[in-house]
Design a protein around this motif. Structure first.
Motif, PDB file in Angstrom:
ATOM      1  N   HIS A 120       0.915  -1.144   0.084  1.00 39.70           N
ATOM      2  CA  HIS A 120      -0.007  -0.046  -0.042  1.00 39.70           C
ATOM      3  C   HIS A 120       0.732   1.010  -0.114  1.00 39.70           C
ATOM      4  O   HIS A 120       1.614   1.553   0.891  1.00 39.70           O
ATOM      5  CB  HIS A 120      -0.917   0.154   1.146  1.00 39.70           C
ATOM      6  N   GLY A 121       0.577   1.867  -1.046  1.00 41.44           N
ATOM      7  CA  GLY A 121       1.394   3.222  -0.957  1.00 41.44           C
ATOM      8  C   GLY A 121       0.516   4.453  -0.872  1.00 41.44           C
ATOM      9  O   GLY A 121      -0.441   4.383  -0.075  1.00 41.44           O
ATOM     10  N   SER A 122       1.005   5.632  -0.793  1.00 48.02           N
ATOM     11  CA  SER A 122       0.489   7.046  -0.537  1.00 48.02           C
ATOM     12  C   SER A 122       0.088   7.506  -1.765  1.00 48.02           C
ATOM     13  O   SER A 122      -0.681   8.608  -1.819  1.00 48.02           O
ATOM     14  CB  SER A 122       1.073   7.909   0.128  1.00 48.02           C
ATOM     15  N   GLY A 123       0.464   7.148  -2.795  1.00 55.40           N
ATOM     16  CA  GLY A 123       0.135   7.774  -4.169  1.00 55.40           C
ATOM     17  C   GLY A 123      -1.325   7.750  -4.519  1.00 55.40           C
ATOM     18  O   GLY A 123      -2.152   6.660  -4.558  1.00 55.40           O
ATOM     19  N   SER A 124      -1.838   8.838  -4.987  1.00 60.33           N
ATOM     20  CA  SER A 124      -3.316   9.137  -5.367  1.00 60.33           C
ATOM     21  C   SER A 124      -3.170  10.170  -6.313  1.00 60.33           C
ATOM     22  O   SER A 124      -2.451  10.660  -6.810  1.00 60.33           O
ATOM     23  CB  SER A 124      -4.193   9.389  -4.203  1.00 60.33           C
ATOM     24  N   GLY A 125      -4.471  10.609  -6.736  1.00 63.68           N
ATOM     25  CA  GLY A 125      -4.635  11.471  -7.840  1.00 63.68           C
ATOM     26  C   GLY A 125      -4.846  11.060  -9.143  1.00 63.68           C
ATOM     27  O   GLY A 125      -5.404   9.965  -9.270  1.00 63.68           O
ATOM     28  N   VAL A 126      -4.705  11.975 -10.202  1.00 66.95           N
ATOM     29  CA  VAL A 126      -5.031  11.662 -11.797  1.00 66.95           C
ATOM     30  C   VAL A 126      -3.551  11.595 -12.516  1.00 66.95           C
ATOM     31  O   VAL A 126      -2.838  12.697 -12.405  1.00 66.95           O
ATOM     32  CB  VAL A 126      -5.889  12.507 -12.272  1.00 66.95           C
ATOM     33  N   TYR A 127      -3.355  10.542 -13.014  1.00 64.09           N
ATOM     34  CA  TYR A 127      -2.266  10.759 -14.050  1.00 64.09           C
ATOM     35  C   TYR A 127      -2.887  10.635 -15.361  1.00 64.09           C
ATOM     36  O   TYR A 127      -3.968  10.121 -15.803  1.00 64.09           O
ATOM     37  CB  TYR A 127      -1.325   9.320 -13.935  1.00 64.09           C
ATOM     38  N   ILE A 128      -2.107  11.343 -16.470  1.00 65.05           N
ATOM     39  CA  ILE A 128      -2.628  11.509 -17.970  1.00 65.05           C
ATOM     40  C   ILE A 128      -1.405  11.096 -18.684  1.00 65.05           C
ATOM     41  O   ILE A 128      -0.342  11.334 -18.656  1.00 65.05           O
ATOM     42  CB  ILE A 128      -2.627  13.106 -17.927  1.00 65.05           C
ATOM     43  N   SER A 129      -1.939  10.305 -19.878  1.00 68.51           N
ATOM     44  CA  SER A 129      -0.901  10.012 -20.815  1.00 68.51           C
ATOM     45  C   SER A 129      -1.549  10.245 -22.246  1.00 68.51           C
ATOM     46  O   SER A 129      -2.703  10.512 -22.523  1.00 68.51           O
ATOM     47  CB  SER A 129      -0.679   8.417 -20.769  1.00 68.51           C
ATOM     48  N   THR A 130      -0.738  10.913 -23.172  1.00 69.55           N
ATOM     49  CA  THR A 130      -1.156  11.133 -24.390  1.00 69.55           C
ATOM     50  C   THR A 130      -0.627  10.322 -25.643  1.00 69.55           C
ATOM     51  O   THR A 130      -0.622  10.585 -26.660  1.00 69.55           O
ATOM     52  CB  THR A 130      -0.699  12.959 -24.725  1.00 69.55           C
ATOM     53  N   ASP A 131       0.237   9.414 -25.055  1.00 68.44           N
ATOM     54  CA  ASP A 131       0.838   8.211 -25.727  1.00 68.44           C
ATOM     55  C   ASP A 131       0.319   6.862 -25.417  1.00 68.44           C
ATOM     56  O   ASP A 131       1.309   6.277 -25.764  1.00 68.44           O
ATOM     57  CB  ASP A 131       2.260   8.633 -26.228  1.00 68.44           C
ATOM     58  N   GLN A 132      -0.693   6.591 -25.377  1.00 71.14           N
ATOM     59  CA  GLN A 132      -1.255   5.464 -24.825  1.00 71.14           C
ATOM     60  C   GLN A 132      -0.648   4.771 -23.786  1.00 71.14           C
ATOM     61  O   GLN A 132      -0.306   3.574 -23.679  1.00 71.14           O
ATOM     62  CB  GLN A 132      -1.524   4.346 -26.167  1.00 71.14           C
ATOM     63  N   GLY A 133      -0.272   5.464 -22.679  1.00 68.38           N
ATOM     64  CA  GLY A 133       0.675   4.814 -21.611  1.00 68.38           C
ATOM     65  C   GLY A 133       2.083   4.698 -21.738  1.00 68.38           C
ATOM     66  O   GLY A 133       2.535   4.097 -20.671  1.00 68.38           O
ATOM     67  N   THR A 134       2.451   5.076 -22.628  1.00 66.04           N
ATOM     68  CA  THR A 134       4.145   5.199 -22.794  1.00 66.04           C
ATOM     69  C   THR A 134       4.878   6.088 -21.781  1.00 66.04           C
ATOM     70  O   THR A 134       5.718   5.936 -20.755  1.00 66.04           O
ATOM     71  CB  THR A 134       4.754   5.391 -23.979  1.00 66.04           C
ATOM     72  N   ASN A 135       4.270   7.367 -21.679  1.00 65.26           N
ATOM     73  CA  ASN A 135       4.790   8.262 -20.612  1.00 65.26           C
ATOM     74  C   ASN A 135       3.367   8.655 -19.943  1.00 65.26           C
ATOM     75  O   ASN A 135       2.355   9.186 -20.598  1.00 65.26           O
ATOM     76  CB  ASN A 135       5.262   9.420 -21.482  1.00 65.26           C
ATOM     77  N   TRP A 136       3.764   9.511 -18.648  1.00 66.85           N
ATOM     78  CA  TRP A 136       2.606   9.897 -17.758  1.00 66.85           C
ATOM     79  C   TRP A 136       2.979  10.989 -16.958  1.00 66.85           C
ATOM     80  O   TRP A 136       4.109  11.505 -16.859  1.00 66.85           O
ATOM     81  CB  TRP A 136       2.324   8.856 -16.678  1.00 66.85           C
ATOM     82  N   LYS A 137       2.158  11.896 -17.005  1.00 74.00           N
ATOM     83  CA  LYS A 137       2.330  13.334 -16.121  1.00 74.00           C
ATOM     84  C   LYS A 137       1.085  13.134 -15.218  1.00 74.00           C
ATOM     85  O   LYS A 137       0.063  12.615 -15.246  1.00 74.00           O
ATOM     86  CB  LYS A 137       2.350  14.477 -16.952  1.00 74.00           C
ATOM     87  N   LYS A 138       1.389  13.603 -14.011  1.00 72.54           N
ATOM     88  CA  LYS A 138       0.478  13.903 -12.646  1.00 72.54           C
ATOM     89  C   LYS A 138      -0.142  15.105 -12.729  1.00 72.54           C
ATOM     90  O   LYS A 138       0.351  16.007 -13.168  1.00 72.54           O
ATOM     91  CB  LYS A 138       1.120  13.817 -11.492  1.00 72.54           C
TER      92      LYS A 138
END
Length: 432
Positions: free
Chosen positions: A111-129
Protein backbone atom coordinates in the motif's frame (compact mmCIF):
# COMPACT_ATOMS: atom_id res chain seq x y z
CA UNK A 1 -18.39 -46.45 -47.07
CA UNK A 2 -16.28 -45.93 -43.93
CA UNK A 3 -14.79 -42.79 -45.49
CA UNK A 4 -18.23 -41.25 -45.95
CA UNK A 5 -19.32 -42.34 -42.49
CA UNK A 6 -16.38 -40.60 -40.80
CA UNK A 7 -16.84 -37.56 -43.03
CA UNK A 8 -20.44 -37.31 -41.85
CA UNK A 9 -19.32 -37.51 -38.25
CA UNK A 10 -16.75 -34.77 -38.81
CA UNK A 11 -19.34 -32.52 -40.43
CA UNK A 12 -21.68 -33.01 -37.48
CA UNK A 13 -18.89 -32.20 -35.02
CA UNK A 14 -17.90 -29.13 -37.05
CA UNK A 15 -21.46 -27.85 -37.01
CA UNK A 16 -21.40 -27.84 -33.22
CA UNK A 17 -17.78 -26.72 -32.77
CA UNK A 18 -18.27 -22.93 -33.14
CA UNK A 19 -21.10 -22.98 -30.64
CA UNK A 20 -19.02 -24.96 -28.14
CA UNK A 21 -15.97 -22.72 -28.45
CA UNK A 22 -17.46 -19.29 -28.82
CA UNK A 23 -20.60 -19.46 -26.66
CA UNK A 24 -18.77 -19.27 -23.34
CA UNK A 25 -16.50 -16.91 -21.48
CA UNK A 26 -12.74 -17.35 -21.75
CA UNK A 27 -10.15 -16.20 -19.21
CA UNK A 28 -6.89 -14.31 -19.59
CA UNK A 29 -4.68 -13.68 -16.54
CA UNK A 30 -2.69 -10.45 -16.52
CA UNK A 31 1.07 -11.05 -16.36
CA UNK A 32 3.13 -10.09 -13.33
CA UNK A 33 4.37 -6.51 -13.61
CA UNK A 34 8.09 -5.73 -13.99
CA UNK A 35 10.06 -5.27 -10.78
CA UNK A 36 9.26 -1.94 -9.16
CA UNK A 37 5.78 -1.60 -10.71
CA UNK A 38 3.77 -2.35 -7.60
CA UNK A 39 2.18 -5.56 -6.35
CA UNK A 40 1.02 -8.59 -8.27
CA UNK A 41 -2.21 -7.89 -10.16
CA UNK A 42 -5.11 -7.84 -7.75
CA UNK A 43 -8.74 -7.15 -8.56
CA UNK A 44 -9.29 -5.79 -12.07
CA UNK A 45 -11.14 -2.70 -10.94
CA UNK A 46 -11.57 -0.81 -14.22
CA UNK A 47 -11.53 -1.30 -17.98
CA UNK A 48 -11.55 1.14 -20.89
CA UNK A 49 -11.04 1.11 -24.64
CA UNK A 50 -10.14 3.41 -27.52
CA UNK A 51 -10.26 2.58 -31.21
CA UNK A 52 -7.15 0.40 -31.04
CA UNK A 53 -6.51 -0.81 -27.48
CA UNK A 54 -8.12 -2.17 -24.34
CA UNK A 55 -6.84 -0.88 -20.98
CA UNK A 56 -7.11 -2.45 -17.52
CA UNK A 57 -6.36 -1.11 -14.05
CA UNK A 58 -5.85 -3.22 -10.95
CA UNK A 59 -5.91 -2.89 -7.20
CA UNK A 60 -2.21 -3.40 -6.90
CA UNK A 61 -1.12 -0.30 -8.75
CA UNK A 62 -0.84 -1.61 -12.28
CA UNK A 63 -2.13 -0.41 -15.65
CA UNK A 64 -2.16 -2.80 -18.60
CA UNK A 65 -2.75 -2.45 -22.33
CA UNK A 66 -3.78 -4.96 -24.96
CA UNK A 67 -3.38 -4.15 -28.64
CA UNK A 68 -4.58 -7.53 -29.93
CA UNK A 69 -8.18 -7.64 -28.70
CA UNK A 70 -7.34 -8.95 -25.26
CA UNK A 71 -5.17 -11.89 -26.23
CA UNK A 72 -2.00 -10.49 -24.63
CA UNK A 73 -1.37 -7.70 -22.14
CA UNK A 74 1.61 -5.52 -21.22
CA UNK A 75 2.18 -3.38 -18.14
CA UNK A 76 2.34 0.34 -19.02
CA UNK A 77 2.47 2.08 -15.65
CA UNK A 78 6.11 3.15 -15.53
CA UNK A 79 6.16 6.47 -13.67
CA UNK A 80 2.98 5.90 -11.65
CA UNK A 81 3.52 5.84 -7.89
CA UNK A 82 0.30 4.46 -6.49
CA UNK A 83 -0.97 1.37 -4.76
CA UNK A 84 -4.37 1.07 -6.44
CA UNK A 85 -5.91 1.98 -9.81
CA UNK A 86 -9.63 2.62 -9.47
CA UNK A 87 -10.67 4.21 -12.78
CA UNK A 88 -9.57 4.64 -16.38
CA UNK A 89 -10.95 6.96 -19.05
CA UNK A 90 -9.78 6.69 -22.67
CA UNK A 91 -11.11 9.59 -24.73
CA UNK A 92 -9.95 12.00 -27.40
CA UNK A 93 -6.47 10.49 -27.63
CA UNK A 94 -6.01 10.96 -23.88
CA UNK A 95 -5.71 8.32 -21.18
CA UNK A 96 -6.75 9.31 -17.66
CA UNK A 97 -5.96 7.06 -14.70
CA UNK A 98 -7.52 7.59 -11.29
CA UNK A 99 -5.48 6.48 -8.28
CA UNK A 100 -6.40 5.62 -4.72
CA UNK A 101 -3.61 5.44 -2.19
CA UNK A 102 -4.96 3.41 0.70
CA UNK A 103 -7.76 0.94 -0.01
CA UNK A 104 -7.49 -1.43 2.95
CA UNK A 105 -6.95 -5.10 2.11
CA UNK A 106 -7.24 -4.41 -1.60
CA UNK A 107 -3.76 -5.44 -2.70
CA UNK A 108 -1.12 -7.94 -1.73
CA UNK A 109 0.22 -5.88 1.14
CA UNK A 110 1.88 -3.14 -0.93
CA UNK A 111 0.00 0.00 0.00
CA UNK A 112 1.44 3.32 -1.05
CA UNK A 113 0.32 6.87 -0.55
CA UNK A 114 0.00 7.72 -4.25
CA UNK A 115 -3.35 9.14 -5.31
CA UNK A 116 -4.73 11.69 -7.76
CA UNK A 117 -4.91 11.68 -11.55
CA UNK A 118 -2.26 10.62 -14.07
CA UNK A 119 -2.55 11.49 -17.76
CA UNK A 120 -0.94 10.01 -20.87
CA UNK A 121 -1.10 11.33 -24.43
CA UNK A 122 0.77 8.38 -25.98
CA UNK A 123 -1.30 5.38 -24.90
CA UNK A 124 0.56 4.87 -21.64
CA UNK A 125 4.18 5.15 -22.71
CA UNK A 126 4.67 8.34 -20.68
CA UNK A 127 2.67 9.79 -17.80
CA UNK A 128 2.28 13.11 -16.06
CA UNK A 129 0.49 13.83 -12.83
CA UNK A 130 -2.41 16.29 -12.77
CA UNK A 131 -2.08 19.65 -11.05
CA UNK A 132 -1.79 20.11 -7.30
CA UNK A 133 -5.55 20.50 -6.77
CA UNK A 134 -5.89 16.72 -7.12
CA UNK A 135 -2.41 15.69 -5.98
CA UNK A 136 -3.51 14.13 -2.69
CA UNK A 137 -7.09 13.25 -3.63
CA UNK A 138 -8.29 9.68 -3.92
CA UNK A 139 -10.07 9.20 -7.25
CA UNK A 140 -12.92 6.73 -7.71
CA UNK A 141 -14.51 7.47 -11.09
CA UNK A 142 -14.31 9.46 -14.34
CA UNK A 143 -16.84 10.62 -16.91
CA UNK A 144 -16.59 12.82 -19.98
CA UNK A 145 -19.51 15.00 -21.07
CA UNK A 146 -18.82 16.87 -24.30
CA UNK A 147 -15.35 18.41 -23.78
CA UNK A 148 -15.44 18.37 -19.97
CA UNK A 149 -13.91 15.59 -17.88
CA UNK A 150 -15.37 14.93 -14.42
CA UNK A 151 -13.55 13.14 -11.60
CA UNK A 152 -15.42 11.71 -8.63
CA UNK A 153 -13.30 11.56 -5.50
CA UNK A 154 -13.42 9.79 -2.17
CA UNK A 155 -13.84 12.62 0.29
CA UNK A 156 -13.34 15.60 -2.02
CA UNK A 157 -16.54 15.53 -4.05
CA UNK A 158 -16.42 16.19 -7.78
CA UNK A 159 -13.77 17.99 -9.81
CA UNK A 160 -14.02 19.03 -13.44
CA UNK A 161 -11.51 19.92 -16.15
CA UNK A 162 -12.20 21.66 -19.44
CA UNK A 163 -8.57 21.72 -20.63
CA UNK A 164 -7.73 18.01 -21.01
CA UNK A 165 -6.76 17.62 -17.38
CA UNK A 166 -4.25 20.47 -17.14
CA UNK A 167 -6.32 22.12 -14.40
CA UNK A 168 -9.24 21.04 -12.21
CA UNK A 169 -11.87 22.94 -10.22
CA UNK A 170 -14.38 21.75 -7.65
CA UNK A 171 -18.01 21.28 -8.71
CA UNK A 172 -19.76 20.56 -5.42
CA UNK A 173 -22.53 23.13 -5.11
CA UNK A 174 -25.49 21.26 -3.61
CA UNK A 175 -23.57 17.99 -3.29
CA UNK A 176 -23.99 17.16 0.40
CA UNK A 177 -21.85 14.02 0.30
CA UNK A 178 -18.22 14.23 -0.85
CA UNK A 179 -17.74 10.47 -1.25
CA UNK A 180 -18.56 9.95 -4.93
CA UNK A 181 -18.54 6.35 -6.18
CA UNK A 182 -19.76 6.84 -9.77
CA UNK A 183 -20.64 9.49 -12.37
CA UNK A 184 -22.76 8.89 -15.48
CA UNK A 185 -24.47 10.96 -18.14
CA UNK A 186 -26.40 10.80 -21.40
CA UNK A 187 -24.84 14.07 -22.52
CA UNK A 188 -27.48 16.23 -20.87
CA UNK A 189 -28.26 15.36 -17.26
CA UNK A 190 -25.29 14.23 -15.13
CA UNK A 191 -25.77 11.74 -12.28
CA UNK A 192 -23.48 11.24 -9.31
CA UNK A 193 -23.79 8.24 -7.00
CA UNK A 194 -22.54 8.79 -3.45
CA UNK A 195 -21.64 6.54 -0.57
CA UNK A 196 -24.47 7.11 1.90
CA UNK A 197 -26.61 9.89 0.41
CA UNK A 198 -27.79 8.22 -2.76
CA UNK A 199 -28.07 9.96 -6.12
CA UNK A 200 -27.58 13.58 -7.17
CA UNK A 201 -28.12 15.05 -10.62
CA UNK A 202 -27.03 18.20 -12.41
CA UNK A 203 -28.54 19.86 -15.49
CA UNK A 204 -25.90 22.60 -15.71
CA UNK A 205 -22.61 20.74 -16.20
CA UNK A 206 -22.03 20.23 -12.50
CA UNK A 207 -22.52 23.84 -11.44
CA UNK A 208 -25.28 22.73 -9.05
CA UNK A 209 -26.59 19.39 -7.81
CA UNK A 210 -30.01 18.13 -6.67
CA UNK A 211 -30.63 15.00 -4.62
CA UNK A 212 -33.08 12.47 -6.11
CA UNK A 213 -33.75 9.31 -4.08
CA UNK A 214 -37.52 8.77 -4.30
CA UNK A 215 -38.13 5.02 -3.93
CA UNK A 216 -34.52 4.10 -3.02
CA UNK A 217 -34.01 2.34 0.32
CA UNK A 218 -30.25 1.80 0.33
CA UNK A 219 -28.37 5.06 -0.33
CA UNK A 220 -24.93 3.47 -0.86
CA UNK A 221 -24.52 3.58 -4.64
CA UNK A 222 -22.16 1.28 -6.57
CA UNK A 223 -22.83 2.22 -10.18
CA UNK A 224 -25.13 4.19 -12.48
CA UNK A 225 -25.91 3.73 -16.16
CA UNK A 226 -27.92 6.21 -18.24
CA UNK A 227 -30.00 5.24 -21.29
CA UNK A 228 -32.33 8.24 -21.33
CA UNK A 229 -35.10 8.41 -20.25
CA UNK A 230 -34.15 5.22 -18.42
CA UNK A 231 -31.55 5.28 -15.65
CA UNK A 232 -30.22 2.25 -13.77
CA UNK A 233 -28.53 2.18 -10.37
CA UNK A 234 -26.85 -0.81 -8.72
CA UNK A 235 -26.12 -1.38 -5.05
CA UNK A 236 -26.38 -4.19 -2.49
CA UNK A 237 -30.17 -4.41 -2.91
CA UNK A 238 -30.14 -5.12 -6.64
CA UNK A 239 -30.99 -2.93 -9.62
CA UNK A 240 -33.01 0.25 -9.22
CA UNK A 241 -34.76 1.54 -12.33
CA UNK A 242 -36.06 4.98 -13.27
CA UNK A 243 -37.97 5.75 -16.46
CA UNK A 244 -38.34 9.47 -15.74
CA UNK A 245 -34.70 10.62 -15.89
CA UNK A 246 -33.99 9.80 -12.28
CA UNK A 247 -36.95 11.49 -10.58
CA UNK A 248 -38.37 8.26 -9.09
CA UNK A 249 -36.98 4.75 -8.67
CA UNK A 250 -38.21 1.17 -8.31
CA UNK A 251 -36.30 -2.00 -7.40
CA UNK A 252 -36.04 -4.69 -10.10
CA UNK A 253 -34.38 -7.95 -9.05
CA UNK A 254 -36.58 -10.82 -10.32
CA UNK A 255 -34.29 -13.66 -11.38
CA UNK A 256 -31.14 -12.28 -9.75
CA UNK A 257 -29.54 -14.82 -7.43
CA UNK A 258 -27.52 -12.09 -5.74
CA UNK A 259 -28.37 -8.46 -5.07
CA UNK A 260 -24.79 -7.16 -5.09
CA UNK A 261 -24.53 -5.21 -8.37
CA UNK A 262 -21.09 -3.87 -9.30
CA UNK A 263 -21.30 -2.77 -12.93
CA UNK A 264 -23.55 -2.30 -15.97
CA UNK A 265 -23.24 -2.36 -19.72
CA UNK A 266 -25.82 -2.05 -22.50
CA UNK A 267 -25.42 -4.04 -25.70
CA UNK A 268 -28.37 -2.49 -27.47
CA UNK A 269 -31.02 -2.95 -26.50
CA UNK A 270 -30.20 -5.39 -23.71
CA UNK A 271 -28.88 -4.65 -20.22
CA UNK A 272 -26.10 -6.67 -18.55
CA UNK A 273 -24.92 -6.57 -14.93
CA UNK A 274 -21.80 -7.87 -13.23
CA UNK A 275 -22.37 -9.10 -9.69
CA UNK A 276 -20.46 -10.13 -6.60
CA UNK A 277 -20.45 -13.91 -6.47
CA UNK A 278 -22.90 -14.87 -9.22
CA UNK A 279 -21.31 -13.69 -12.46
CA UNK A 280 -23.20 -11.96 -15.27
CA UNK A 281 -26.94 -11.53 -15.84
CA UNK A 282 -28.89 -10.08 -18.76
CA UNK A 283 -32.28 -8.39 -18.85
CA UNK A 284 -34.33 -8.06 -22.04
CA UNK A 285 -37.06 -5.95 -20.43
CA UNK A 286 -35.39 -2.97 -18.75
CA UNK A 287 -34.49 -4.90 -15.63
CA UNK A 288 -37.92 -6.40 -14.94
CA UNK A 289 -36.51 -9.93 -15.15
CA UNK A 290 -32.98 -11.36 -15.27
CA UNK A 291 -31.28 -14.46 -16.69
CA UNK A 292 -27.76 -15.73 -15.88
CA UNK A 293 -25.34 -15.64 -18.81
CA UNK A 294 -22.23 -17.04 -17.15
CA UNK A 295 -21.28 -20.22 -19.06
CA UNK A 296 -17.57 -20.78 -18.57
CA UNK A 297 -17.13 -18.27 -15.74
CA UNK A 298 -15.33 -19.81 -12.78
CA UNK A 299 -15.13 -16.56 -10.80
CA UNK A 300 -18.49 -14.98 -10.15
CA UNK A 301 -17.05 -11.66 -8.99
CA UNK A 302 -17.34 -9.19 -11.87
CA UNK A 303 -16.30 -5.60 -11.12
CA UNK A 304 -16.23 -3.82 -14.49
CA UNK A 305 -17.20 -4.15 -18.16
CA UNK A 306 -16.05 -2.69 -21.43
CA UNK A 307 -16.95 -3.64 -25.01
CA UNK A 308 -14.92 -2.74 -28.07
CA UNK A 309 -17.31 -3.72 -30.85
CA UNK A 310 -16.19 -7.33 -31.17
CA UNK A 311 -15.81 -8.53 -27.56
CA UNK A 312 -17.26 -7.87 -24.14
CA UNK A 313 -14.56 -7.80 -21.45
CA UNK A 314 -15.22 -8.32 -17.74
CA UNK A 315 -12.74 -7.62 -14.93
CA UNK A 316 -12.59 -10.08 -12.04
CA UNK A 317 -10.32 -11.08 -9.14
CA UNK A 318 -6.58 -11.88 -9.11
CA UNK A 319 -5.79 -10.21 -12.40
CA UNK A 320 -8.40 -12.20 -14.34
CA UNK A 321 -10.05 -10.69 -17.41
CA UNK A 322 -12.89 -12.65 -18.99
CA UNK A 323 -14.05 -12.09 -22.56
CA UNK A 324 -16.89 -13.20 -24.80
CA UNK A 325 -17.38 -12.36 -28.49
CA UNK A 326 -20.33 -10.02 -29.02
CA UNK A 327 -21.69 -12.37 -31.69
CA UNK A 328 -21.78 -15.25 -29.20
CA UNK A 329 -23.36 -12.99 -26.59
CA UNK A 330 -26.10 -11.96 -29.02
CA UNK A 331 -26.71 -15.59 -30.03
CA UNK A 332 -27.17 -16.47 -26.37
CA UNK A 333 -29.51 -13.51 -25.88
CA UNK A 334 -31.53 -14.61 -28.92
CA UNK A 335 -31.96 -18.04 -27.35
CA UNK A 336 -33.13 -16.46 -24.11
CA UNK A 337 -35.56 -14.23 -25.99
CA UNK A 338 -37.04 -17.18 -27.90
CA UNK A 339 -37.59 -19.11 -24.68
CA UNK A 340 -39.18 -16.04 -23.13
CA UNK A 341 -41.49 -15.64 -26.13
CA UNK A 342 -42.57 -19.27 -25.89
CA UNK A 343 -43.45 -18.78 -22.25
CA UNK A 344 -45.31 -15.53 -22.84
CA UNK A 345 -49.10 -15.23 -23.15
CA UNK A 346 -50.24 -14.78 -26.73
CA UNK A 347 -51.96 -11.45 -26.20
CA UNK A 348 -51.48 -7.95 -24.86
CA UNK A 349 -52.58 -7.24 -21.32
CA UNK A 350 -52.73 -4.20 -19.06
CA UNK A 351 -53.03 -4.96 -15.35
CA UNK A 352 -54.65 -2.91 -12.64
CA UNK A 353 -52.12 -0.67 -10.93
CA UNK A 354 -50.97 -1.60 -7.43
CA UNK A 355 -51.52 -0.23 -4.90
CA UNK A 356 -54.81 1.42 -5.77
CA UNK A 357 -55.71 3.90 -4.28
CA UNK A 358 -52.11 5.07 -3.93
CA UNK A 359 -49.96 7.84 -2.46
CA UNK A 360 -47.61 8.88 -3.92
CA UNK A 361 -46.40 5.97 -6.11
CA UNK A 362 -48.00 2.99 -7.82
CA UNK A 363 -46.82 0.28 -10.22
CA UNK A 364 -48.43 -0.45 -13.59
CA UNK A 365 -47.76 -3.86 -15.21
CA UNK A 366 -48.37 -4.90 -18.80
CA UNK A 367 -47.49 -7.65 -21.26
CA UNK A 368 -46.16 -7.22 -24.81
CA UNK A 369 -46.40 -10.44 -26.91
CA UNK A 370 -44.77 -8.99 -30.06
CA UNK A 371 -41.96 -6.51 -30.72
CA UNK A 372 -43.20 -3.03 -31.57
CA UNK A 373 -43.85 0.56 -30.53
CA UNK A 374 -45.41 0.87 -27.08
CA UNK A 375 -46.85 3.94 -25.38
CA UNK A 376 -48.23 4.18 -21.86
CA UNK A 377 -49.86 7.51 -21.02
CA UNK A 378 -51.59 8.91 -17.93
CA UNK A 379 -54.59 11.25 -18.32
CA UNK A 380 -56.62 13.22 -15.80
CA UNK A 381 -60.39 12.96 -15.40
CA UNK A 382 -60.93 15.57 -18.16
CA UNK A 383 -58.83 13.60 -20.64
CA UNK A 384 -55.81 15.89 -20.50
CA UNK A 385 -52.44 14.22 -20.80
CA UNK A 386 -50.56 14.22 -17.50
CA UNK A 387 -47.45 12.17 -18.27
CA UNK A 388 -46.12 9.73 -20.84
CA UNK A 389 -44.57 6.85 -18.92
CA UNK A 390 -43.41 4.81 -21.92
CA UNK A 391 -42.82 5.73 -25.55
CA UNK A 392 -40.38 3.29 -27.09
CA UNK A 393 -39.93 0.21 -29.22
CA UNK A 394 -40.09 -2.75 -26.85
CA UNK A 395 -39.39 -6.43 -27.29
CA UNK A 396 -41.59 -9.28 -26.13
CA UNK A 397 -41.82 -9.32 -22.37
CA UNK A 398 -43.56 -8.39 -19.16
CA UNK A 399 -42.98 -4.83 -17.97
CA UNK A 400 -43.50 -2.79 -14.82
CA UNK A 401 -43.57 1.00 -14.70
CA UNK A 402 -43.78 3.26 -11.66
CA UNK A 403 -46.06 6.30 -11.71
CA UNK A 404 -45.12 8.95 -9.18
CA UNK A 405 -47.89 11.37 -8.20
CA UNK A 406 -46.11 13.89 -5.99
CA UNK A 407 -46.46 16.65 -8.57
CA UNK A 408 -50.14 16.12 -9.37
CA UNK A 409 -53.34 16.67 -7.40
CA UNK A 410 -55.47 14.03 -5.72
CA UNK A 411 -58.20 12.52 -7.85
CA UNK A 412 -59.11 9.98 -10.51
CA UNK A 413 -56.65 9.29 -13.34
CA UNK A 414 -56.66 7.03 -16.37
CA UNK A 415 -53.70 5.16 -17.84
CA UNK A 416 -53.79 3.93 -21.44
CA UNK A 417 -51.59 1.35 -23.19
CA UNK A 418 -51.20 1.52 -26.99
CA UNK A 419 -49.38 -1.17 -28.99
CA UNK A 420 -50.18 -1.06 -32.70
CA UNK A 421 -53.94 -1.56 -32.95
CA UNK A 422 -54.21 -2.66 -29.32
CA UNK A 423 -55.59 -0.04 -26.89
CA UNK A 424 -56.48 -0.63 -23.26
CA UNK A 425 -57.41 1.88 -20.56
CA UNK A 426 -57.77 1.54 -16.79
CA UNK A 427 -58.42 4.01 -13.99
CA UNK A 428 -56.56 4.66 -10.75
CA UNK A 429 -57.14 6.84 -7.70
CA UNK A 430 -54.54 9.12 -6.09
CA UNK A 431 -55.43 10.00 -2.50
CA UNK A 432 -53.15 12.42 -0.64
Amino acid sequence: MKKYFFLSILLCVASFFPRTVFAQWTKTVLPDPPYGHGALPGRVSCLATDSMNVFAGTLGGNVYKSSDNGNTWVCIDSGLTTSDITSILATGGMLYVGCYGNIANATYGMHGSGSGVYISTDQGTNWKKADSSLADTNIYTFARIDSVVFAGTWGGGIYMSSDSGDSWVEANNGLTNSYVRTIASDGKRIFAGTWGDGIFYSDDYGQSWTQSNLGINNLFVYNILVDSPNVYMGNTEGVYFSNDDGFSWSLRDSGLTTTYINTFVILNPDLFVGTSGQGVFVSLDNGTSWTAIDTGLTDGYIYCFVENGSKLFAGSSNGEIWSLPISAMMAKVTDIRKKSQQAMPGKFSLSQNYPNPFNPTTVISYTVPADGMVTLTVYDALGREVRTLVSANQTVGQYKVTFEGTRVASGMYFYQLRCGTYISTRKMLLMK
